[in-house]
Enzyme design. Structure first.
Site, PDB file in Angstrom:
ATOM      1  CG  ASN A 116      53.681  36.968  40.585  1.00  0.00           C
ATOM      2  OD1 ASN A 116      53.349  36.551  40.066  1.00  0.00           O
ATOM      3  ND2 ASN A 116      52.999  38.449  40.869  1.00  0.00           N
ATOM      4  CG  HIS A 361      44.317  38.716  44.865  1.00  0.00           C
ATOM      5  ND1 HIS A 361      43.798  39.312  45.869  1.00  0.00           N
ATOM      6  CD2 HIS A 361      43.098  37.907  44.054  1.00  0.00           C
ATOM      7  CE1 HIS A 361      42.637  39.321  45.523  1.00  0.00           C
ATOM      8  NE2 HIS A 361      42.064  39.063  44.687  1.00  0.00           N
ATOM      9  CB  CYS A 362      51.255  37.816  43.744  1.00  0.00           C
ATOM     10  SG  CYS A 362      51.003  39.983  45.063  1.00  0.00           S
ATOM     11  CB  VAL A 363      47.225  34.799  40.600  1.00  0.00           C
ATOM     12  CG1 VAL A 363      47.784  33.415  39.851  1.00  0.00           C
ATOM     13  CG2 VAL A 363      47.712  34.336  42.808  1.00  0.00           C
TER      14      VAL A 363
END
Ligand SMILES: Cc1ncc(COP(=O)(O)O)c(C=O)c1O
Length: 405
Positions: A116, A361-363
Site C-alpha cells: 500500500n 501484508h498491506c497488499v
C-alpha cells in the site's frame, strides 16, 4: 557466511527459549551494536545535531554525518547529500509523490503487487490532482512481464511521468528486473522510483549501476531501529522536489515575507530529528556492509528451498509466486484459501516458537483482485536463520494443516 557467529550478535537469539523468528519481511531483529548505539546517544550525548555547537551537539552532528556516509557508500550513491533520513519507506515514497510537480493526466505506473505504501500515494494523487495511475499486469506466476510493461509505456506515450515499482515484493519475494525497467522508463522519458524495502536488506543494490532515480527503504528491515527509513535520489532531482515537511532545518534563512530553501537533504528533514535512530541506522548499515550480501541472499534461498519443499504439497495450501524458491529470495508466502491464517500463525508461535506473519501484508489490492480475502501465511528468512528453523516451520505447519483437515 558464519550463521552461528552472526546469531551471537543478536540478544533475542541468545539464551533459552529462542524463537525461530521468520517475520523478517516485516521487521528484523537488532544486533547489540545497534542497541548499544541507541543507548549511547541517550546516556552519553543526548543533544541536538546540526544546530548546537557544544560537545553533545557536535557529537550528534558527527554521528549523523557518519551514518549518512555509511548509507551513501552502501548504496554506491555519488554524494552523501543524496541520502535523506525518513521515518520509514512510506514517508520516503510520500516525499517523492507529494514532492514532484504534477499536471492533470500525468501517468504513474506500478505493478499489480505493490505494498500500500507504493499504491496509496498514487491513488491519493489520482483523487486529489487528477494524475492517471495505471497498473502493469504481472505474469500468471507473479513474475514481471517486461513485454507488457513496454507495451503500456508505448501506449501511454509522453504522458508517462513516473514508473514506481517494488524491487522485491513483500507479497511473494519475487523481484522485478529493475535495471531493464529503468532503461525502458528512461527511453520513454519517465523517471523511475524503486521501492527497495525488501531488496536493500537482502542483496547488493548499486543505485548507479541500476541507473534509477529514487529508492525508498526501511532501515528497520535492515537490523536498524524502528521508526527509521531512508530515501535516496539523484541530487538534481531531489533539488527539484518540494518538501512535504517545512520548518526548522529546511531553510537557509527566512524573512517575514520570504525564505531561502536549504539544499537536500536538509530541506526534507524538517524539525528536530530522531538522532539516536539516525546514528544507530549508520551502525546497522555498517553491520550489513561487513556481510557478504550475495552470501546472505544465497543463504535465504537455501532456507526457502527447505521451507518450500516441506509445504508445497500440503492440502489446501498454495505458494504465492513461482514454486522455484530461487525466484522468491527468503520469502515463502502461502495462500491459505479456507484455512484460518491468523489462527495458524498463533499456533505456530504457541506450539513451536515459530514467528511468522499472517494476513494480507498491506497488499490488499492483489488479494482483492484475486478474490483471496483470507490472506496468506508468510515466513521470511534472514541471515541469522538456520536450516533447523526452516525445517521446524514446515514440519509444524504440516502438523497444523493435518489437524485442521
Ligand atoms: C515492499 C514494501 N514496501 C513498503 C513497505 C513499507 O515500509 P515502511 O514500514 O518502512 O514504511 C514495506 C513494509 O513492509 C514493504 O514490504
Amino acid at each position: 557466511m558464519d550463521v552461528n557467529s552472526i546469531r551471537e550478535d543478536f540478544p533475542t537469539l541468545r539464551g533459552d527459549n529462542v524463537p525461530a523468528y521468520l517475520d523478517n519481511a516485516c521487521v528484523t531483529l537488532k544486533p547489540d551494536c545497534v542497541i548499544n548505539s541507541i543507548n549511547d546517544y541517550y546516556t552519553k550525548y543526548p543533544g541536538c545535531g546540526g544546530r548546537s555547537v557544544h560537545r553533545y551537539g557536535t557529537a550528534v552532528s558527527k554521528g549523523v554525518a557518519d551514518s549518512r556516509r555509511s548509507i551513501a557508500s552502501f548504496l554506491n550513491a555519488s554524494s552523501v547529500n543524496e541520502v535523506v533520513f525518513t521515518k520509514n519507506a512510506t514517508q520516503s515514497i510520500n516525499q517523492i509523490a507529494h514532492g514532484m510537480k504534477w499536471s492533470k493526466g500525468d501517468v504513474v505506473l506500478t505493478t499489480d503487487r505493490e505494498h500500500n505504501s507504493n499504491l496509496v500515494p498514487w491513488l491519493q494523487l489520482e483523487q486529489e490532482q487528477g494524475i492517471d495511475h495505471r497498473v502493469v499486469a504481472s505474469n500468471e506466476d507473479n513474475t514481471f512481464d517486461l513485454e507488457a510493461f513496454e507495451e503500456v509505456c508505448s501506449e501511454v506515450g509522453d504522458k508517462l511521468k513516473l514508473v514506481s515499482m517494488s524491487h522485491v515484493g513483500n507479497l511473494d519475494g519475487v523481484s522485478t528486473p529493475i535495471k531493464e525497467i529503468a532503461k525502458i522508463s528512461h527511453d520513454h522519458g519517465a523517471l523511475i522510483a524503486v521501492d527497495g524495502a525488501q531488496s536493500l536488506p537482502h542483496m547488493n543494490v548499486d543505485v548507479q549501476d541500476l541507473d534509477i532515480d529514487f529508492i525508498a527503504f526501511s532501515i528497520h528491515k535492515m537490523c536498524g531501529p524502528s521508526g527509521m527509513g531512508g530515501l535516496w535520489g539523484r541530487f538534481d532531482l531531489l533539488d527539484d522536489l518540494r518538501t512535504i515537511q517545512s520548518g526548522g532545518q529546511t531553510v537557509v534563512t527566512t524573512h517575514y515575507d520570504s525564505l531561502q530553501w536549504a539544499k537536500p537533504p536538509a530541506r526534507f528533514e524538517g524539525g528536530l530529528g530522531n538522532f539516536s535512530g539516525m546514528i544507530a541506522a549508520g551502525v546497522a548499515i555498517e553491520y550489513l556492509a561487513k556481510q557478504d550480501m550475495d552470501a546472505v541472499h544465497q543463504h535465504e534461498i537455501k532456507l526457502n528451498k527447505i521451507m518450500t519443499a516441506g509445504v508445497k504439497d500440503l492440502n489446501g495450501i498454495e505458494i504465492i509466486g513461482p514454486e522455484d524458491a530461487r525466484l522468491r529470495g527468503g520469502i515463502c508466502s502461502l495462500l491459505m484459501h479456507d484455512l484460518p491464517a491468523h489462527d495458524m500463525a498463533i499456533l505456530l508461535d504457541e506450539a513451536a516458537n515459530v514467528m511468522v506473519r499472517s494476513g494480507q501484508h498491506c497488499v490488499h489490492s492483489w488479494f482483492n483482485a484475486k478474490g483471496h480475502v483470507n490472506g496468506s501465511l508468510r515466513a521470511s528468512a534472514y541471515m541469522y536463520n538456520t536450516e533447523e528453523e526452516a525445517k521446524l516451520f514446515s514440519d509444524t505447519l504440516e502438523e497444523i494443516v493435518n489437524a485442521f483437515s
